[in-house]
Design a protein around this motif. Structure first.
Motif, PDB file in Angstrom:
ATOM      1  N   VAL A   1      -1.735  58.376  14.344  1.00  0.00           N
ATOM      2  CA  VAL A   1      -2.679  59.265  13.950  1.00  0.00           C
ATOM      3  C   VAL A   1      -3.508  59.796  14.999  1.00  0.00           C
ATOM      4  O   VAL A   1      -3.946  59.012  15.925  1.00  0.00           O
ATOM      5  CB  VAL A   1      -3.477  58.563  12.893  1.00  0.00           C
ATOM      6  CG1 VAL A   1      -2.464  58.292  11.559  1.00  0.00           C
ATOM      7  CG2 VAL A   1      -4.072  57.174  13.282  1.00  0.00           C
ATOM      8  N   ARG A   2      -4.388  61.044  14.846  1.00  0.00           N
ATOM      9  CA  ARG A   2      -5.224  61.555  15.516  1.00  0.00           C
ATOM     10  C   ARG A   2      -6.343  62.003  14.759  1.00  0.00           C
ATOM     11  O   ARG A   2      -6.362  62.056  13.798  1.00  0.00           O
ATOM     12  CB  ARG A   2      -4.553  62.889  16.274  1.00  0.00           C
ATOM     13  CG  ARG A   2      -3.290  62.510  17.048  1.00  0.00           C
ATOM     14  CD  ARG A   2      -2.498  63.947  17.482  1.00  0.00           C
ATOM     15  NE  ARG A   2      -1.352  63.708  18.112  1.00  0.00           N
ATOM     16  CZ  ARG A   2      -1.444  63.561  19.445  1.00  0.00           C
ATOM     17  NH1 ARG A   2      -2.368  63.584  20.210  1.00  0.00           N
ATOM     18  NH2 ARG A   2      -0.205  63.315  20.155  1.00  0.00           N
ATOM     19  N   GLU A   3      -7.438  62.434  15.624  1.00  0.00           N
ATOM     20  CA  GLU A   3      -8.496  62.916  14.874  1.00  0.00           C
ATOM     21  C   GLU A   3      -8.248  64.217  14.350  1.00  0.00           C
ATOM     22  O   GLU A   3      -7.543  65.027  14.571  1.00  0.00           O
ATOM     23  CB  GLU A   3      -9.724  63.311  16.244  1.00  0.00           C
ATOM     24  CG  GLU A   3     -11.273  63.686  15.565  1.00  0.00           C
ATOM     25  CD  GLU A   3     -12.276  63.708  16.687  1.00  0.00           C
ATOM     26  OE1 GLU A   3     -12.942  63.143  16.554  1.00  0.00           O
ATOM     27  OE2 GLU A   3     -12.075  64.829  17.448  1.00  0.00           O
ATOM     28  N   GLY A   4      -9.060  64.120  12.773  1.00  0.00           N
ATOM     29  CA  GLY A   4      -8.698  65.146  11.856  1.00  0.00           C
ATOM     30  C   GLY A   4      -7.394  64.848  10.918  1.00  0.00           C
ATOM     31  O   GLY A   4      -7.433  65.420   9.918  1.00  0.00           O
ATOM     32  N   ASP A   5      -6.622  63.909  11.392  1.00  0.00           N
ATOM     33  CA  ASP A   5      -5.825  63.365  10.320  1.00  0.00           C
ATOM     34  C   ASP A   5      -6.502  62.731   9.062  1.00  0.00           C
ATOM     35  O   ASP A   5      -7.507  62.403   9.104  1.00  0.00           O
ATOM     36  CB  ASP A   5      -4.795  62.534  10.837  1.00  0.00           C
ATOM     37  CG  ASP A   5      -3.807  63.111  11.618  1.00  0.00           C
ATOM     38  OD1 ASP A   5      -3.747  64.290  11.843  1.00  0.00           O
ATOM     39  OD2 ASP A   5      -3.132  62.507  12.593  1.00  0.00           O
ATOM     40  N   ARG A   6      -5.770  62.999   7.718  1.00  0.00           N
ATOM     41  CA  ARG A   6      -6.460  62.550   6.503  1.00  0.00           C
ATOM     42  C   ARG A   6      -5.823  61.268   5.987  1.00  0.00           C
ATOM     43  O   ARG A   6      -4.505  61.257   6.020  1.00  0.00           O
ATOM     44  CB  ARG A   6      -6.429  63.643   5.309  1.00  0.00           C
ATOM     45  CG  ARG A   6      -7.266  64.858   5.844  1.00  0.00           C
ATOM     46  CD  ARG A   6      -8.726  64.733   5.883  1.00  0.00           C
ATOM     47  NE  ARG A   6      -9.220  64.398   4.630  1.00  0.00           N
ATOM     48  CZ  ARG A   6     -10.537  64.334   4.421  1.00  0.00           C
ATOM     49  NH1 ARG A   6     -11.347  64.743   5.431  1.00  0.00           N
ATOM     50  NH2 ARG A   6     -11.184  63.715   3.183  1.00  0.00           N
ATOM     51  N   LEU A   7      -6.397  60.164   5.782  1.00  0.00           N
ATOM     52  CA  LEU A   7      -5.831  59.074   5.311  1.00  0.00           C
ATOM     53  C   LEU A   7      -6.460  58.767   3.936  1.00  0.00           C
ATOM     54  O   LEU A   7      -7.554  58.076   4.101  1.00  0.00           O
ATOM     55  CB  LEU A   7      -5.713  57.949   6.168  1.00  0.00           C
ATOM     56  CG  LEU A   7      -4.965  58.195   7.654  1.00  0.00           C
ATOM     57  CD1 LEU A   7      -5.474  57.114   8.671  1.00  0.00           C
ATOM     58  CD2 LEU A   7      -3.471  58.415   7.480  1.00  0.00           C
TER      59      LEU A   7
ATOM     60  N   VAL B   1      -9.500  60.790  10.032  1.00  0.00           N
ATOM     61  CA  VAL B   1      -9.575  59.711  11.422  1.00  0.00           C
ATOM     62  C   VAL B   1     -10.583  60.469  12.346  1.00  0.00           C
ATOM     63  O   VAL B   1     -10.544  61.994  12.597  1.00  0.00           O
ATOM     64  CB  VAL B   1      -8.279  59.953  11.910  1.00  0.00           C
ATOM     65  CG1 VAL B   1      -8.068  59.388  13.433  1.00  0.00           C
ATOM     66  CG2 VAL B   1      -7.267  59.312  11.180  1.00  0.00           C
ATOM     67  N   ILE B   2     -11.357  59.849  13.160  1.00  0.00           N
ATOM     68  CA  ILE B   2     -12.255  60.187  14.056  1.00  0.00           C
ATOM     69  C   ILE B   2     -11.958  59.399  15.484  1.00  0.00           C
ATOM     70  O   ILE B   2     -11.880  58.358  15.498  1.00  0.00           O
ATOM     71  CB  ILE B   2     -13.741  60.072  13.583  1.00  0.00           C
ATOM     72  CG1 ILE B   2     -14.065  58.845  13.328  1.00  0.00           C
ATOM     73  CG2 ILE B   2     -13.974  61.002  12.836  1.00  0.00           C
ATOM     74  CD1 ILE B   2     -15.750  58.596  12.953  1.00  0.00           C
ATOM     75  N   ASP B   3     -12.061  60.123  16.496  1.00  0.00           N
ATOM     76  CA  ASP B   3     -11.959  59.641  17.894  1.00  0.00           C
ATOM     77  C   ASP B   3     -13.316  58.993  18.321  1.00  0.00           C
ATOM     78  O   ASP B   3     -14.399  59.630  18.344  1.00  0.00           O
ATOM     79  CB  ASP B   3     -11.519  60.569  19.021  1.00  0.00           C
ATOM     80  CG  ASP B   3     -10.172  61.138  18.767  1.00  0.00           C
ATOM     81  OD1 ASP B   3      -9.300  60.284  18.207  1.00  0.00           O
ATOM     82  OD2 ASP B   3      -9.917  62.224  19.463  1.00  0.00           O
ATOM     83  N   LEU B   4     -13.061  57.781  18.872  1.00  0.00           N
ATOM     84  CA  LEU B   4     -14.326  56.994  19.279  1.00  0.00           C
ATOM     85  C   LEU B   4     -14.087  56.120  20.399  1.00  0.00           C
ATOM     86  O   LEU B   4     -14.087  54.922  20.744  1.00  0.00           O
ATOM     87  CB  LEU B   4     -14.866  55.879  18.133  1.00  0.00           C
ATOM     88  CG  LEU B   4     -15.359  56.681  16.780  1.00  0.00           C
ATOM     89  CD1 LEU B   4     -15.615  55.636  15.890  1.00  0.00           C
ATOM     90  CD2 LEU B   4     -16.754  57.473  17.117  1.00  0.00           C
TER      91      LEU B   4
ATOM     92  N   ALA C   1     -12.027  50.819  24.100  1.00  0.00           N
ATOM     93  CA  ALA C   1     -10.449  50.955  24.491  1.00  0.00           C
ATOM     94  C   ALA C   1      -9.887  52.058  24.152  1.00  0.00           C
ATOM     95  O   ALA C   1     -10.345  53.138  23.749  1.00  0.00           O
ATOM     96  CB  ALA C   1     -10.146  49.934  23.264  1.00  0.00           C
ATOM     97  N   PRO C   2      -8.793  52.493  25.159  1.00  0.00           N
ATOM     98  CA  PRO C   2      -8.142  53.764  24.721  1.00  0.00           C
ATOM     99  C   PRO C   2      -7.548  53.777  23.373  1.00  0.00           C
ATOM    100  O   PRO C   2      -7.151  52.981  22.565  1.00  0.00           O
ATOM    101  CB  PRO C   2      -6.925  53.512  25.720  1.00  0.00           C
ATOM    102  CG  PRO C   2      -6.579  52.037  25.914  1.00  0.00           C
ATOM    103  CD  PRO C   2      -8.150  51.318  25.706  1.00  0.00           C
ATOM    104  N   GLY C   3      -7.726  55.116  22.996  1.00  0.00           N
ATOM    105  CA  GLY C   3      -7.334  55.405  21.685  1.00  0.00           C
ATOM    106  C   GLY C   3      -8.101  54.729  20.445  1.00  0.00           C
ATOM    107  O   GLY C   3      -7.708  54.628  19.354  1.00  0.00           O
ATOM    108  N   LEU C   4      -9.496  54.389  20.657  1.00  0.00           N
ATOM    109  CA  LEU C   4     -10.166  53.891  19.452  1.00  0.00           C
ATOM    110  C   LEU C   4     -10.574  54.673  18.633  1.00  0.00           C
ATOM    111  O   LEU C   4     -11.074  55.943  18.773  1.00  0.00           O
ATOM    112  CB  LEU C   4     -11.444  52.881  20.113  1.00  0.00           C
ATOM    113  CG  LEU C   4     -12.130  52.097  19.120  1.00  0.00           C
ATOM    114  CD1 LEU C   4     -12.590  51.074  19.827  1.00  0.00           C
ATOM    115  CD2 LEU C   4     -13.106  52.592  18.245  1.00  0.00           C
ATOM    116  N   ILE C   5     -10.118  54.450  17.370  1.00  0.00           N
ATOM    117  CA  ILE C   5     -10.508  55.494  16.244  1.00  0.00           C
ATOM    118  C   ILE C   5     -11.368  54.897  15.227  1.00  0.00           C
ATOM    119  O   ILE C   5     -11.419  53.748  15.018  1.00  0.00           O
ATOM    120  CB  ILE C   5      -9.223  56.040  15.701  1.00  0.00           C
ATOM    121  CG1 ILE C   5      -8.046  54.911  15.040  1.00  0.00           C
ATOM    122  CG2 ILE C   5      -8.443  56.916  16.631  1.00  0.00           C
ATOM    123  CD1 ILE C   5      -7.250  55.317  14.189  1.00  0.00           C
ATOM    124  N   GLY C   6     -12.044  55.575  14.399  1.00  0.00           N
ATOM    125  CA  GLY C   6     -12.424  55.239  12.978  1.00  0.00           C
ATOM    126  C   GLY C   6     -12.079  56.113  11.851  1.00  0.00           C
ATOM    127  O   GLY C   6     -11.338  57.011  12.084  1.00  0.00           O
TER     128      GLY C   6
END
Length: 241
Positions: free
Chosen positions: A140-146, A151-154, A158-163
């Motif tokens: 999943v990437r920033e902007g994807d809906r769940l 999804v937001i990139d933070l 860590a690499p690829g940390l998301i919120g």
């Protein structure tokens, strides 16, 4: 027995529950009502001993629909290998290598930690927290809906940390974007994660500032929390600084 690895679930926002795991109850796993697939989406997988509690908590809600890792560190992928028997495991593309590999050990600098913390964390990462590498079924990437969240990139810690961000009630689930516990597990105001565990501390601070700019109403971190109250944004800005 399920009460040993995790406390009873708490509903912190509409359709969002937290399971607090570990002996000190500092490991957070979130269950989100999945209106798209039924059941609950699991965000972060805590430590390995929490797997049974996560599955048992999900059953009354229809079971686990999918597992999304906020990042691939040992204490966030812990139960994921066991949970994969029930649902696919997803993460950001940049987190795949760590989730399927070392769990963060490639870039950590434990020699920078005090001796007592280095010994304690070395033991717990290996024998208590980490369930080992987990196969990642999708990304999943920033902007994807769940299920109502974006999804937001933070990155930075860590690499690829998301919120996950829900605009309608300004709820943010942020994994380890910031810490609310110190290196001994004691509560503290929100702070940039420990430099010894960060991929890029300057980037981690920028991610906290990005979170503050969204002006959340409640923030649900990977450990302890939640962060709420009228000074929430000010606390995040202070952490970013």
């Amino acid at each position: 027995l399920r009460a040993i690895p995790a406390a009873s679930p708490e509903e912190l926002a509409d359709g969002v529950w937290v399971l607090r795991g570990g002996l000190t109850r500092t490991m957070n796993v979130y269950l989100i009502r999945d209106g798209e697939r039924g059941g609950v989406l699991v965000f972060d997988a805590g430590e390995k001993g929490m797997a049974t509690s996560i599955v048992a908590t999900a059953i009354p809600h229809g079971g686990i629909s999918r597992v999304v890792l906020g990042h691939g560190d040992t204490d966030h992928r812990g139960a994921a290998p066991a949970l994969r028997a029930y649902a696919d495991v997803l993460c950001h593309p940049d987190a795949v290598e760590q989730a399927q590999g070392s769990g963060g050990r490639d870039y950590w600098r434990p020699d920078a930690l005090p001796l007592d913390v280095r010994l304690l964390h070395g033991f717990t990462h290996r024998f208590v927290w980490d369930g080992g590498p987990v196969h990642i079924d999708g990304t999943v990437r920033e902007g994807d809906r769940l299920t109502g969240f974006e999804v937001i990139d933070l990155p930075g810690h860590a690499p690829g940390l998301i919120g996950l961000w829900r605009e309608r009630d300004r709820v943010a689930l942020v994994s380890d974007c910031f810490y609310m516990n110190d290196m001994h597990g004691r509560p503290q105001p929100p702070s940039v994660p420990l430099d010894a565990y960060n991929l890029d501390t300057a980037q981690a601070k920028r991610s906290i500032a990005k979170l503050a700019a969204s002006r959340p109403a409640i923030v649900l971190p990977g450990h302890l929390g939640p962060l709420t109250g009228p000074d929430l944004v000010a606390q995040l800005r202070a952490a970013a600084a």
